[in-house]
Every structure is written in structure tokens, then in C-alpha cells.
Design a protein around this motif. Structure first.
Motif, PDB file in Angstrom:
ATOM      1  N   ASP A   2       0.836  -1.254   0.099  1.00 38.38           N
ATOM      2  CA  ASP A   2      -0.031   0.145   0.112  1.00 38.38           C
ATOM      3  C   ASP A   2       0.942   1.402   0.040  1.00 38.38           C
ATOM      4  OD1 ASP A   2      -2.114   1.763  -0.023  1.00 38.38           O
ATOM      5  OD2 ASP A   2      -2.803   1.149   2.073  1.00 38.38           O
ATOM      6  N   GLU A  57       2.084   2.168  -3.442  1.00 40.37           N
ATOM      7  CA  GLU A  57       1.252   2.307  -4.354  1.00 40.37           C
ATOM      8  C   GLU A  57       1.122   3.871  -4.090  1.00 40.37           C
ATOM      9  OE1 GLU A  57      -1.552  -0.117  -5.985  1.00 40.37           O
ATOM     10  OE2 GLU A  57      -3.087   1.049  -5.279  1.00 40.37           O
ATOM     11  N   LEU A 116       2.796   6.304  -6.332  1.00 40.62           N
ATOM     12  CA  LEU A 116       1.926   6.743  -7.882  1.00 40.62           C
ATOM     13  C   LEU A 116       0.684   7.868  -7.570  1.00 40.62           C
ATOM     14  CD1 LEU A 116       0.734   6.363 -10.497  1.00 40.62           C
ATOM     15  CD2 LEU A 116      -0.919   4.707  -9.692  1.00 40.62           C
ATOM     16  N   LEU A 174      -6.260   4.316 -18.612  1.00 39.79           N
ATOM     17  CA  LEU A 174      -6.174   4.689 -17.357  1.00 39.79           C
ATOM     18  C   LEU A 174      -7.424   3.992 -16.485  1.00 39.79           C
ATOM     19  CD1 LEU A 174      -4.589   6.348 -15.361  1.00 39.79           C
ATOM     20  CD2 LEU A 174      -6.315   7.990 -15.562  1.00 39.79           C
ATOM     21  N   PHE A 175      -8.569   4.030 -17.347  1.00 42.96           N
ATOM     22  CA  PHE A 175      -9.622   3.217 -16.815  1.00 42.96           C
ATOM     23  C   PHE A 175      -9.393   1.853 -16.506  1.00 42.96           C
ATOM     24  CE2 PHE A 175     -13.319   0.528 -18.125  1.00 42.96           C
ATOM     25  CZ  PHE A 175     -14.154   0.800 -16.910  1.00 42.96           C
ATOM     26  N   LEU A 192      -7.028   1.749 -13.328  1.00 39.37           N
ATOM     27  CA  LEU A 192      -7.665   1.901 -12.025  1.00 39.37           C
ATOM     28  C   LEU A 192      -8.455   0.797 -11.740  1.00 39.37           C
ATOM     29  CD1 LEU A 192      -8.888   5.567 -12.704  1.00 39.37           C
ATOM     30  CD2 LEU A 192      -6.902   4.883 -11.217  1.00 39.37           C
ATOM     31  N   LEU A 193      -9.028   0.237 -12.731  1.00 38.96           N
ATOM     32  CA  LEU A 193      -9.960  -1.026 -12.025  1.00 38.96           C
ATOM     33  C   LEU A 193      -8.980  -2.027 -11.799  1.00 38.96           C
ATOM     34  CD1 LEU A 193     -12.690  -1.698 -14.767  1.00 38.96           C
ATOM     35  CD2 LEU A 193     -12.838  -0.721 -12.672  1.00 38.96           C
ATOM     36  N   LEU A 200      -5.964  -1.695 -10.292  1.00 40.82           N
ATOM     37  CA  LEU A 200      -5.446  -1.215  -8.700  1.00 40.82           C
ATOM     38  C   LEU A 200      -6.489  -1.379  -7.904  1.00 40.82           C
ATOM     39  CD1 LEU A 200      -3.321   1.733  -9.895  1.00 40.82           C
ATOM     40  CD2 LEU A 200      -2.620  -0.516  -9.554  1.00 40.82           C
ATOM     41  N   ILE A 201      -8.013  -1.014  -8.314  1.00 45.07           N
ATOM     42  CA  ILE A 201      -9.023  -1.133  -7.233  1.00 45.07           C
ATOM     43  C   ILE A 201      -9.199  -2.574  -6.685  1.00 45.07           C
ATOM     44  CG2 ILE A 201     -11.455  -0.895  -6.736  1.00 45.07           C
ATOM     45  CD1 ILE A 201     -11.286   1.565  -8.951  1.00 45.07           C
ATOM     46  N   VAL A 202      -9.393  -3.566  -7.771  1.00 42.48           N
ATOM     47  CA  VAL A 202      -9.710  -4.848  -7.246  1.00 42.48           C
ATOM     48  C   VAL A 202      -8.348  -5.422  -6.794  1.00 42.48           C
ATOM     49  CG1 VAL A 202     -11.380  -5.177  -9.198  1.00 42.48           C
ATOM     50  CG2 VAL A 202      -9.080  -5.780  -9.392  1.00 42.48           C
ATOM     51  N   ALA A 219      -6.296  -4.011  -4.773  1.00 44.07           N
ATOM     52  CA  ALA A 219      -5.943  -3.307  -3.296  1.00 44.07           C
ATOM     53  C   ALA A 219      -6.924  -4.144  -2.250  1.00 44.07           C
ATOM     54  CB  ALA A 219      -6.406  -1.721  -3.489  1.00 44.07           C
ATOM     55  N   VAL A 220      -8.228  -4.199  -2.983  1.00 44.00           N
ATOM     56  CA  VAL A 220      -9.273  -4.744  -2.053  1.00 44.00           C
ATOM     57  C   VAL A 220      -8.981  -6.260  -1.930  1.00 44.00           C
ATOM     58  CG1 VAL A 220     -11.723  -5.350  -2.056  1.00 44.00           C
ATOM     59  CG2 VAL A 220     -10.978  -3.203  -2.726  1.00 44.00           C
TER      60      VAL A 220
END
Lengths: 453, 337
Positions: B54, B57, B60, B86-87, B90-91, B93-95, B97-98
Motif C-alpha cells: 500500500d 502504491e 503513484l 487509465l480506466f 484503475l480497475l 488497482l482497485i480490485v 487493493a481490495v
């Protein structure tokens, strides 16, 4: 549907969703830090179990908050590139400072806290959770410094076709920031307090082993004390904020009150059904003089209405519609204030339960479980109100939302990302809710049931 | 040196930090399904980066914030222009991280499998896209006189950029493999070492191909000359250094070399860009530079103070955190994730 509408929907969905988790992270980090402080000072292992129980819920919540926060950092550039060009000289700085001062602190010390139970000394471990709590507080300051500039632009000059920073200190001493930040911080802390109260109440209603009962009884105490202070704080700060907004964004408050005509003394609406097209009430229950009282602390004084403010705006900014959605402002404001008022009453009830030793009262406990949802309602409606009430402006009086959107991003592209983010967020919401329920309802100390393959 | 140059350097530093640190996180995520033979091993793999991913990241997020603050036009053009890329990033990186946080919080094997694949794709897609994005920045994209990107998503998928994507993907995978050599034990470590020896040559060939392609597809020769100078040469040498140390089982040095290679490659790319930040291939006049894309001197001054005070502090506590978690993770370790 055009790109502007979709980009606004995308911002609304991603931001409300992000902020669904943020307040709990901020507030619960503080509460867990307090619990661990008690543990370190008293050495009582009950508080270690307590810290770990609430800490687990904190990290589940934190993860989704961090993940959805990544989008926030980039979507200004993606969907709002003309906004970014126009205000970047001012708006970018607090965002970068937030990352540098807060995000690094939060992420590094969350890692140390989470993985460091056996590797750090007790004191180092305690400092880690406090730095996490401090980091998230610093973060809230800088992002609201940026947001406050959108509501009350200060310390800038228009130069080279954009807003350029003239005074950094003006940005930090922005009056809007200093009413908004306390309100938001108290809201975050009260969210966590109600979270702790609600889950403790759920457990206290069930038959529990002595140790677990004691854990939730003491959690309930902590939640109550923090809850009453923070809820009182949020209401008082909110009141100060409303009085301030009437001065700097009178249209927002007029819309929140569905106040069509200027009035002196002004009446407070309790329930209004209005026709926005005809700019008049169809049905209304009002308390005479009350709005003047809330605004000026006395039962007189003119509060300007929507029609007059529209005329003023046209005189200043040229022809156009300067009225935000009255329906949305009126009801989101009432959602926020209503939920906040209920919370104050419930926090007082929890205090009464403690003072009169009625902590086991099943009926009062039963009220506190669903009350966990109230701060979420207040947080979401509060942001919808503050952002929608600023429309048609993205930077109040300086830049219109319609002029801020990315000129080269097509409607189809915004639609794809809108659908993509929304679907992924829904799936993640379901996973978060599942884990939250699982760990919130689990009695600490009981061995976890292992599901066979 | 003016502040515009300072900020170009600071953003370079942020990307160097980001790619070195998050590079091995991506590599670890990419290797997760291939190296972990059972659930415990997969947990070990995730826990090697558990306390630090984390914080890595955030390099960035800070780079993104710094670009916004120091070069708003760069921020606006880059992110509205590379929109779909970028979309997807981001998707990912989001999934991802969770997934790290949620994966081991339920015992159901299907739950864990889904999150493991989320970690894989959330690492693999960004690892690939970063190369594509950076390659396009030097390759040149369709930027008009108004600083707006007027190309399409598919314009970004040109052969040179795709080669760049493969280069970053394989390089990060190698970097992650060497990291796992250093952080694991026993059977898992054996497997990681074998994987390192398999990924190494592939990464080397692709990165060298990308370097050669850079001479043909960008203005590298005009800009840096046929002999590009110390940094690019050292970058190439560190790649061969990595091969040497990995083959002689000196993995600490191997990791230093892959880190150096990534860091020096990022510096090379930024040297190639300088003083531009986004190259327009419609008209060189329309390129974004550190001067026409920048914030006002006032903002740059304030941000310089903030960065020069806080960046060393951040480096200090992040280094401390790496020190705290310096030990190897084994199947006998207490696994948090």
C-alpha cells in the motif's frame, strides 16, 4: 444523455461511494487508537481483544476506502480536464500535499500496525495506529482545503486564462474550510461512534460469555462518550456552517429551504411540496421567524429568496439559470439534518442508559442497531447537498460545471467507464458488506468455524 | 536550474520510486497463481508484500498529485487522453487493493480463488499498461494546438508501445521473482529461483528489443545521440548484471540490479522526454513541455518547499518499515493476509 451529464453521474457515484467508507475509516482509526492506548496503559488484555476486534473491521473498511480513493485522484484529469487546466495551479497543490503528508503516513503505518503485532514494541505499535489516525485527519484537511476552494474561491487571480495562486495562506485560512472541516471531522467521528454503538448493542442483546459481554459493555461506553461529544460537535459545527453558507452561497441555503421570495422575518419550512417550474409552494408547513432565528440568532432579519438571488446572479454573471435543483437541495438538507438530529437524540439516550445503568435494556439497544445507518444517510445527503447546492458552478462564481468537462472524451467513453466503475463498485460493496457482517457479528474469543473445502 | 526543471526531476524521482517498489509488487502478483501450489503457499507469497504494497502504491498517487500540482496541463492531457487505458489501470488497482485485504478473511476456497485472480489481473494489467503508456509518451501521440489528445484508444496500441508494455510486464515479473527469492524459504523459494531463471532471459531479450526499437521509433538519436550517455548505458549494464548475479545465486545483488535497471530505465525515458512531458506527433510545436504545461512560479515554489521537507521524512519511515519486515516469510510464519 451527453458526456457532461454522464461525467457528473460518474463523479457523484464514485465520490458518494468513496465517502461511504471514508468517515468510518477516519473515526474508527481514532477510536481503535484510544482503545489500544487504554490497553498499553492498563495492560488489560480485554482491551487488546477489543482493539483487534474493531481493528479488523477498520482494515476491511480502510481497504475499500483506499481502493476507491485512487479513482478520486485521477478522475479530475479524466473527465474534467478543462477544470484541471483552469484550477490546477491552485487545486493540484493540496492534492499533492495530501498524498505526500497523509497517504504515505496512513499506508505505511497501517502496514506496520496490521503486520507488526509481534514485530514492534507495544509503544511502537501504539504510535503506528495513532499515526494512521493522524494521517487520515491530515488527509481530510487537505482534500477539504481543495474542496473549499470550489465553494469559496480565495487567494487567486485570473491570469493566462486560468486561476493562478496568489496566496497559499488564503487557501488555508479560507473561512469555508474552517466551518467545513470541523463539521466533516465530527461527522466522521460520530459515524464511527454509531458504528461501535450499533454493533455493541447487537451483541449485548444476545446471550454472551462474561468476557465478551464485558468487551461490548466497555465498547458501548467508549462509543457513547465519543458519540455524544461528536454528535453535539457535528450539530453545532453544522449550524455555524449553515450561517456561514447563507453569507457566501446564499442560493444554496435558499434552495435548501425552498425559499422563493426574500422574507423578513423568514419562516423555516418543515415540509414543503413545491413546483420548481412555477417557483412556488404547492403545500407547506412553516414555523414563522424560525429561519431568521437560525440565521441571525434573533427572530428578525432578511433571508434572501431564490428569485431575488437569481436576479442578482444574472446582473453579475449575465443571463442564465443560477438555481440549483430545489427538490434535491431541500430533501438532501433535510435528510442530513434529520439524521443528525436523530443521532443526537440517540446518543443522549445511550448516555442515559449508561448513567442509569440501563445498558441491558433490550428496547433501547434495539434502537441503536439500525441507528448505525443514520450517519451514512447524513454523510451521503450532506455531500449531495453541498455539491448540488453549488450548481451551476463547479468553482463558485468563477467556472461553470458545463465548461469544466473534458472536451475530447466522448459520451460513449464516459458511459463505458461509468458502467464499469459502477458494476465493479457494486461487486466490491457486496464483498465488503459480507465481510463486515461476518466479522461484526462474530463474538471475539470464539474460535472461527472452519468451512470444509 | 529553474523550478520547472526541479519539478521534472522530482516527478522522475517519484516514478523511479514507484516503479522500483510497485514493480516487485506487480511481479509478485503476476507470479502468485504460478508459484503458489497450495493455499498456504499463496498466502506466504501475498504476505511477502503484505505490509508494504500500500505504501508502495502511494508513490503513484503522489506522482499523480505532483503532476497535477506542478504541470496541470500534463495531468489534464495525459489522463483525458489516455482515458480508456487509465480506466483499465484503475480497475486493476482497485480490485487488487481490495483483494489483498479480503482474500484470506474467508475460508471458502472459491472466494480465495476469485481474489487470487483479482490480484493476478490487478497486477498484470497495470504492469503491461504502464509500459504502453510510458512508451507512448516518448513515441508521440496526437496532441492538437489546444493541448488536447485527439487520437483514439487504439492509436495507443501501436507496435512500439505494445513492445514497451511487454518490456515492463516481463521486467516487473523478473523483479518480483527475485524479490520472492529473497523473501521466501524452502520449496517455494526453489520454485521462485527456477522461475527467475526462466523469466530472466525472456525479460532481457524483450527489454533489449525495446531499447533497439526506441532508436527507430523515437527521436532518441537526435535527443541523446547514438551513444546515449552514462545513465542509459548503466541501465543496460544493470540488466546484464542482474543476469550474472541471478545465475551465480547472489540474489541480494540480483535485486539491486533489477532495481537499478528499472530506476535507470525510468530516468532514461525522462531524459528522452526532457524538456517535453508529452510529445505531439502532429506538430512538434504542440508538444507539452515543462514550461507550457506548468503551474505558476508561486505554486512551484510552495510545492518545492513541501516536497523537499516531506520527501526525506517519507523515505525515512518507509525505509524503517522495510527494516521491520526484513525477514523471510515461510509457511510457519504467522500470516496476516
Amino acid at each position: 444523455m451527453d458526456a457532461l451529464i454522464l461525467a457528473r453521474w460518474q463523479f457523484a457515484i464514485t465520490t458518494v461511494y468513496h465517502f461511504f467508507f471514508v468517515p468510518l475509516s477516519i473515526g474508527l482509526a481514532l477510536i481503535v487508537a484510544i482503545m489500544e492506548t487504554i490497553y498499553v496503559r492498563t495492560g488489560n488484555p480485554l482491551y487488546k481483544t477489543m482493539t483487534k476486534f474493531w481493528g479488523k473491521l477498520l482494515v476491511i473498511n480502510f481497504a475499500i476506502g483506499v481502493a476507491t480513493g485512487i479513482v478520486q485522484e485521477f478522475q479530475f484529469g479524466m473527465n474534467w480536464s478543462d477544470y484541471s487546466r483552469f484550477v490546477g495551479d491552485i487545486f493540484g497543490a493540496p492534492l499533492a500535499i495530501e498524498a505526500l503528508m497523509a497517504f504515505f503516513l496512513e499506508s505505511t503505518f497501517l502496514g506496520l500496525w496490521l503486520f507488526g503485532w509481534e514485530k514492534l514494541t507495544k509503544l511502537q505499535h501504539l504510535v503506528s495506529i495513532w499515526l494512521l489516525a493522524i494521517g487520515s485527519t491530515i488527509s481530510s484537511f487537505w482534500i477539504l482545503a481543495a474542496n473549499s476552494f470550489m465553494h469559496q474561491p480565495v487567494g487567486y487571480v485570473i491570469n493566462n486564462g486560468r486561476a493562478e495562486m496568489e496566496s497559499f495562506s488564503a487557501l488555508l485560512t479560507n473561512g469555508h474550510l474552517w466551518v467545513q472541516w470541523p463539521h466533516t471531522m465530527f461527522a466522521a467521528i460520530s459515524t464511527a461512534a454509531f458504528f461501535v454503538l450499533g454493533i455493541s448493542a447487537y451483541h449485548l442483546r444476545r446471550p454472551l460469555a462474561d468476557e465478551a459481554k464485558e468487551l461490548f459493555r466497555r465498547s458501548f461506553q467508549i462509543g457513547t462518550l465519543i458519540g455524544i461529544v461528536s454528535t453535539l460537535g457535528v450539530v453545532l459545527a453544522g449550524h455555524a456552517q449553515s450561517q456561514y453558507i447563507i453569507k457566501v452561497q446564499p442560493m444554496k441555503m435558499a434552495a435548501a429551504e425552498a425559499l422563493w421570495e426574500s422574507e423578513d422575518p423568514a419562516a423555516l419550512s418543515l415540509f414543503t411540496v413545491a413546483s420548481e417550474a412555477e417557483q412556488r409552494d404547492l403545500f407547506a408547513i412553516k414555523i414563522p421567524g424560525m429561519l431568521s432565528f437560525l440565521t441571525f440568532n434573533r427572530f428578525e432579519g432578511e433571508v434572501r429568496g431564490i428569485k431575488d438571488l437569481q436576479a442578482e446572479s444574472e446582473a453579475t454573471y449575465g443571463p442564465g439559470n443560477y438555481i440549483p435543483s430545489v427538490f434535491l437541495n431541500y430533501w438532501s438538507f433535510r435528510g442530513m439534518v434529520g439524521a443528525g438530529t436523530l443521532m443526537l437524540g440517540l446518543a443522549a439516550m445511550a448516555l442515559y442508559m449508561l448513567a442509569r445503568d440501563k445498558i441491558q435494556s433490550p428496547r433501547m439497544l434495539a434502537l441503536l442497531v439500525p441507528a448505525l445507518g443514520l450517519p451514512y444517510l447524513a454523510n451521503a445527503t450532506g455531500w449531495i447537498f453541498t455539491e448540488m447546492g453549488r450548481q451551476p458552478w463547479i468553482v463558485y462564481g468563477v467556472l461553470r460545471t458545463e465548461d469544466a468537462v473534458s472536451p475530447t472524451v466522448s459520451t460513449g467513453m464516459v458511459l463505458i467507464t461509468l458502467i464499469g466503475f459502477t458494476l465493479v463498485y457494486l461487486v466490491l460493496m457486496a464483498a465488503t458488506a459480507y465481510l463486515m457482517l461476518k466479522y461484526a457479528t462474530r463474538v471475539p474469543g470464539e474460535t472461527a468455524t472452519v468451512h470444509a473445502g | 536550474m529553474d523550478l520547472n526543471i526541479l519539478w521534472f526531476i522530482l516527478i522522475t524521482v517519484l516514478f523511479v520510486g514507484f516503479f522500483i517498489l510497485e514493480g516487485f509488487d506487480y511481479g509478485v502478483g503476476i507470479l502468485l497463481p504460478f508459484l503458489g501450489k497450495n493455499d498456504t503457499e499463496r498466502r506466504v507469497i501475498i504476505n511477502t508484500i503484505g505490509p508494504v504494497w500500500d505504501g508502495n502504491e502511494v508513490w503513484l498517487l503522489t506522482a499523480g498529485g505532483a503532476i497535477f500540482a506542478a504541470f496541470p496541463h500534463w495531468y489534464a492531457t495525459l489522463f483525458s487522453g489516455f482515458y480508456m487505458a487509465l480506466f483499465l489501470l484503475l480497475l486493476g488497482l482497485i480490485v487488487r487493493a481490495v483483494a489483498f485485504e479480503y482474500r484470506s478473511k474467508d475460508e471458502n476456497p472459491r472466494w480465495r480463488m476469485v481474489w487470487d485472480w483479482a490480484i493476478f489481473f490487478g497486477s498484470a494489467v497495470p504492469a503491461l499498461l504502464w509500459g504502453v503508456a510510458i512508451a507512448n509518451m516518448v513515441y508521440g501521440v496526437k496532441i492538437d494546438a489546444e493541448m488536447n489528445y485527439v487520437g483514439t484508444f487504439f492509436d495507443l496500441l501501436n507496435p512500439y508501445a505494445l513492445l514497451g508494455g511487454l518490456a515492463s510486464f516481463t521486467l516487473f515479473t523478473l523483479h518480483g521473482a527475485v524479490y520472492l527469492d529473497l523473501k521466501t524459504t524452502d520449496a517455494l523459494r526453489e520454485r521462485a529461483m527456477k522461475m527467475t531463471l526462466r523469466v530472466g532471459p525472456v525479460a532481457t531479450v524483450i527489454v533489449v528489443a525495446f531499447i533497439i526499437a526506441t532508436y527507430f521509433f523515437t527521436d532518441a538519436i537526435e535527443h541523446l545521440g547514438v551513444d546515449p550517455g552514462f545513465v542509459p548505458m548503466a541501465s543496460l549494464l544493470s540488466l546484464f548484471g542482474a543476469a550474472y548475479f541471478v545465475n551465480t545465486k547472489r540474489l541480494g545483488w540480483g535485486f539491486v540490479m533489477t532495481s537499478l535497471n528499472i530506476g535507470l530505465s525510468v530516468i532514461t525515458i525522462f531524459m528522452l522526454l526532457f524538456p517535453r512531458v508529452l510529445v505531439s506527433n502532429l506538430n512538434p510545436e504542440w508538444s507539452l513541455t515543462i514550461y507550457n504545461a506548468s503551474s505558476s512560479p508561486k505554486t512551484l515554489t510552495i510545492m518545492s518547499f513541501v516536497a523537499l521537507i516531506f520527501l526525506p521524512i517519507v523515505l525515512g519511515y518507509q525505509a524503517w518499515s522495510y527494516w521491520v519486515f526484513r525477514h523471510r516469510v515461510s509457511i510457519k510464519s504467522e500470516l496476516t493476509y
